[in-house]
Design a protein around this motif. Sequence first.
Motif, short mmCIF file in Angstrom:
data_model
loop_
_atom_site.label_atom_id
_atom_site.label_comp_id
_atom_site.label_asym_id
_atom_site.label_seq_id
_atom_site.Cartn_x
_atom_site.Cartn_y
_atom_site.Cartn_z
N TYR A 87 1.26 -0.98 -0.46
CA TYR A 87 -0.40 0.28 -0.17
C TYR A 87 0.81 1.40 0.10
O TYR A 87 0.40 2.76 -1.06
N ASP A 88 2.01 1.44 0.36
CA ASP A 88 3.07 2.53 0.31
C ASP A 88 2.23 3.80 0.66
O ASP A 88 2.43 4.15 -0.34
N PHE A 89 2.53 4.24 1.91
CA PHE A 89 2.14 5.50 2.51
C PHE A 89 2.89 6.45 1.68
O PHE A 89 2.66 7.90 1.69
N ASP A 90 4.25 5.66 1.56
CA ASP A 90 5.06 7.05 0.85
C ASP A 90 4.90 7.31 -0.20
O ASP A 90 5.12 8.79 -0.80
N ARG A 91 4.17 7.34 -1.12
CA ARG A 91 3.21 7.89 -2.00
C ARG A 91 3.15 8.52 -2.35
O ARG A 91 3.18 9.74 -3.21
N PHE A 92 2.32 9.09 -1.24
CA PHE A 92 1.46 10.23 -0.70
C PHE A 92 2.65 11.41 0.25
O PHE A 92 2.04 12.69 -0.06
N GLY A 93 3.70 11.27 -0.21
CA GLY A 93 4.40 11.85 0.81
C GLY A 93 4.66 11.32 2.18
O GLY A 93 5.01 12.48 3.10
N MET A 94 3.67 10.82 2.85
CA MET A 94 3.50 10.38 3.90
C MET A 94 4.60 8.95 4.99
O MET A 94 4.85 8.31 4.27
N ILE A 95 6.14 9.63 5.91
CA ILE A 95 6.82 9.19 6.38
C ILE A 95 6.04 8.75 7.99
O ILE A 95 5.65 10.24 8.50
#
Lengths: 347, 369, 168, 156
Positions: free
Chosen positions: C58-66
């Motif tokens: 799902y990878d939150f990082d795609r939306f710049g969320m870390i």
Amino acid sequence: MEIAGIFKYLYEKLASTGLSQAWVDIISYSVAALIVFGFLAVVALFLVWWERKISAHIQQRFGPMRTGWHGWLQTIVDMLKLIQKEDITPATADRPVFYWAPIVAFVAAFMAYVTIPFGAGLIVSDLNIGILYIIAITTFTIISLLMAGWGSNNKYALLGGMRSAAQVVSYEVPMVLAILSVVLFAGSLSMVQIVESQAKIYQWYIFRLPFGPIAFIIYLIAGTAESNRTPFDLPEAEQELVAGFNVEYSGMKFAMFFFAEFVNMFTIAAIGTTLFLGGWQGPWLPSWVWFMLKTLALVFVLMWFRWTFPRLRVDQLMEFSWKFLLPVSFANLIIAGWMKYSKWFNW
Amino acid sequence: MSAPFRTEEFLVNMGPHHPSTHGVCRFLLTMDGEVVVKAVPYIGYLHRALERICENRTYHQCLPVLDRFEYCTSMSCEYAFCLATEKLAGIQAPERAEYLRVIMLELNRIASHLIWYGTTSLDLGAVTPFLYGFREREDILDLFEMTCGQRLTYNYIRIGGVSRDIPPEFIPKLKEFIEKFPRKVDDYEKLLTENPIWIVRNKNVGILSKELALGYGVSGPALRASGVKFDLRRDDPYSLYDRFEFDIPTGTVGDCYDRYLVRMEEMRQSLRIVKQALEQLPAGDIKTKLPPNFKPPKGEVYSRIENSRGEMGIYIQSAGDSKKPLRVKMRGGSYNQLQVMPEIVKGGKIADLVAVMASMDIIMPEVDR
Amino acid sequence: MGVIKKLPVYLEHFPGGGIVATSLDYVLSQSQASSIWYLLFGTACCAIELMATGASRYDFDRFGMIFRASPRQADLIIAAGTITKKMAPRLRLLYDQMAQPRYVIAMGGCTVKGGPFYYDSYAVEKGIDHIVPVDVYIPGCPPRPESLLEGCLTLQKKIKKQKIGDWS
Amino acid sequence: MDKAALTKYILDKFAGKVDLLDTGKVEPVFRLESDFLLEFCRAINSDETLHIDFLCNIAGVDTGERFEVVYSVASVKNRIRFDFKIAMAYENAEVESVQSVWPGANWHEREVWELYGINILNHGNLTRFLLPDNWDQGYPMRKNWDAPDFVRMPES
């Protein structure tokens, strides 16, 4: 080259206007400093994005995708956001220390670049004690970490600050010894002369058997520790100390620490390139391209470390430095010295 | 060596919100520099009164609540409760249902161990294995999802059977998984097992002796790593576990590294069980019909199963004249493992505390309920 | 940062300043929305789904969320999991420690209204909006990663509509 | 040792002090008086045939008429499992701590004290740990417990 030409042009133009020599120096060097500063800001922005992409691809993810092509705007967006964040100073903090810590980190990180040659002639000032200056300046960073740890008045931050002080002090020694073996061979502390002594590829210090590769590996390990990255990222060990020394920092101050960390990493890679990988030297391409390519390759190795290894414990870290790295680097230095003066390996 | 200058111990409050306390455990640490002199765990930040809720639900309604007792292995919780109720009421589930249960339980054990693998490596600073562990876990969750429609809280195992049969595409997908997974476990091991940093971080850290483990009621992989070859699947067989062949990995020293090796091996053994169960899977009914007004007779039972974190026990007391249990008490392995932690982290570094907590695989809902 | 907040007011005095102020609004709110760092805060079942959302598929990082472990550096609390009465003051404390602007997502039934623990539980806080202001509610027990992502995108939409002067 | 042999062994060994309850259909459940508890625990722990070295669980129960404390014990070595319980009236309910036999009993007993208000003698650390520190609403697992914000599930 081109940039150096522009600089020379500017210098001569200023001199011809009849300003006093002091003013000409001040203006032209400020311009040079600003150029380096701007360049490093771009590099740091790029490295943050690059690290996120590399980590993502190592972990079979995509990383930032939504801001610009493959998220290339991501760091800029992060910066803009951090500028907008509230700037918190904890009520119990030691205010001046807390305030100055990120600034010290920021300045110390950028000051090393005075003597790093980015290409043939592309250097702000070719000090004849270049590498000594860099070693002295990069150590300055730990003062900022200590300040941050103490000033936050937070136990986690304090532990992080103490850890980083201990770590940097103990890794400085093998690192300097590794650098010394190169200096010994080059016969100079000046960065430019060190680069020029590696004109042919077999003269690169990394290829000078047997001491070269060992010195390089020691330098790389110590450099990783110096820039506080995994497996030596104890000062900000997320799982133990929440965020270590910067646990209380928010907004711009945190961004400054963050940037300083990435600039430090670039510094380590740039020095490694200069000392061991022949600096800007290389065929066909312009010198600064070679320099950037080599440096970024080293940065990639550092990032690779980070996303592969677990973290050491603090006492194991010390043991590794004092009981393993230090004797090895010392022996290595002796070998280098013997080689230099026995004239057996006279390239 | 006497200290030439005065040092002072200080208190550090670790948690309840801390990245490595696996939820909301809180430790009050007395520290001498980096050394933990004393660690006192405080729990209850996730105390949701599950036992009280179960007392006011019918037996069937208890199952969704039980799912939240230990969400990493929801199937086990459901199964432990169903097993207790079935023992109480003297119900026998059909054979196909039992096989399905075994498959689900073992898959769930693998999924839970993958969470453990991920979080443990994360706690010791290696980020990438975390994502690798979760990658394979998603495959298992896909299997669960196509069976019961949920990813985490399944409500699949019911009293007297399972809620529905597996869909036709389940078996090929599972076979694919069985084919693929051993290679993935090799990959995980390649990343960590031989890694010198991993070894120095885990070897001889948090040694849990056999006597201490038994005295404190530590069970499951943590007990086996201390050298006690005790597995309820073999020693107090429930369901159909006496029909399958599997090894019980044990450790020798009882340190974090042993616990790591035991869990890694358990994943392979679980896969072996799944494989055998899939081969033997008979056709037939999946559910025993229960009376609409299901009231187990008066009695009490403590039934225990081998969960991925140790012995999971459900105590049910039934009054006999009510649709609701008189008392449901849940016992999770983490409860006792957290209790023994202050004993074994004493004198270690703060980083060791994190390593021990991770290797014990403590999750807080099981402790707090 | 006070200067940036007052910037539109100063800009209005210049001819064409309105355009500058509006585009500044756009850039700043876009950047806020595209870089939401969330606090590593999970208590119960939803935390596992939160972790799964951060992981590869799902990878939150795609939306710049870390994630950030320290509340000072986080913009968003995803309250993942049951908040008990014992935990509630801590959630409030964490929220107070965060720097402005800050957002809260209530993930899962428990944080929305007590969820499965609404009845018969003496220990569960029935909805975290008693404790902290909530921006987005995500129902589900636990919500799927897709719905968590949807919730985050909803929050992004909300942030993008903001003007500089809105938050204080 | 199978169930019947175990029951017989225990009833013979502790004749007159231990009764077998008929509620234990699956595993034998014994009942004993609270003053015999500690002695009984020590005996089964040191007994060679039983060698009960593993305390699975301690559960407090409020049956609506009385309190019970149920101990589930097992032997890892001999693969034995059984339960025993102590029943007592609501007033002045108290029971001896068994920590000296199984140190792991600590938290289980604390929980019984905290949620039921059954006093544990010689426990040494009876402090709140599951409920909030400022909890003042009594013992929530008792059947007749109620509080203003305690919502019971409506009967369907």
